[in-house]
Scaffold this active site. Structure first.
Site, PDB file in Angstrom:
ATOM      1  N   ARG A   1      65.109  39.873   1.019  1.00 18.04           N
ATOM      2  CA  ARG A   1      64.805  40.697  -0.185  1.00 18.04           C
ATOM      3  C   ARG A   1      64.251  39.684  -1.046  1.00 18.04           C
ATOM      4  O   ARG A   1      63.695  39.985  -2.410  1.00 18.04           O
ATOM      5  CB  ARG A   1      65.751  41.552  -0.894  1.00 18.04           C
ATOM      6  CG  ARG A   1      66.375  42.888   0.174  1.00 18.04           C
ATOM      7  CD  ARG A   1      67.180  43.523  -0.627  1.00 18.04           C
ATOM      8  NE  ARG A   1      66.626  44.103  -1.706  1.00 18.04           N
ATOM      9  CZ  ARG A   1      67.257  44.965  -2.858  1.00 18.04           C
ATOM     10  NH1 ARG A   1      68.602  44.714  -2.773  1.00 18.04           N
ATOM     11  NH2 ARG A   1      66.558  45.274  -3.558  1.00 18.04           N
ATOM     12  N   CYS A   2      64.331  38.409  -1.077  1.00 12.33           N
ATOM     13  CA  CYS A   2      63.979  37.282  -1.801  1.00 12.33           C
ATOM     14  C   CYS A   2      62.608  36.725  -1.346  1.00 12.33           C
ATOM     15  O   CYS A   2      62.414  36.342  -0.158  1.00 12.33           O
ATOM     16  CB  CYS A   2      65.039  36.185  -1.744  1.00 12.33           C
ATOM     17  SG  CYS A   2      64.540  34.794  -2.571  1.00 12.33           S
TER      18      CYS A   2
END
Length: 117
Positions: A11-12
């Site tokens: 998700r980064c």
């Protein structure tokens, strides 16, 4: 070839960018989704050693847990900070690439290229 391990949070954007850079070079690191499978204290200590950092330097200070657990407290020991990162892995800076006995935080993602064999 040196085995590569990427401590990754999909998700980064920085973590995804680091993985894309490695894959563009034909490299397939072992992916450790550390939010799902946090490192043990021994693994985290080994990572810190390879990074040449203290536990405090690996903390993400902008996370809510950092504030709620009062991790800015200078009285906290290295072991207490490591325990906090194990219990709350979002506190661990990311991504981290390990190549043999070296490791680097991929911020910006291009930093991961610095330790490639």
């Amino acid at each position: 070839m040196t085995e590569l391990t990427l401590y990754h949070n999909p998700r980064c954007s920085k973590s995804r960018g680091a993985l894309e850079l490695l894959e563009a070079r034909g490299l397939t690191p072992e992916i450790v989704r550390y939010l799902e499978t946090p490192p043990t204290a021994a693994q985290l200590c080994a990572l810190l050693d390879k990074l040449g950092l203290t536990a405090r330097q690996l903390l993400r200070t902008g996370e809510e847990e950092y504030k709620s657990l009062d991790l800015a407290n200078p009285e906290l020991s290295e072991a207490e900070l490591i325990d906090a990162m194990i219990e709350h892995p979002r506190l661990i800076e990311r991504p981290i690439l390990v190549a043999g006995n070296k490791a680097i935080i991929g911020r910006p993602p291009e930093k991961v290229l610095e330790i490639l064999p």
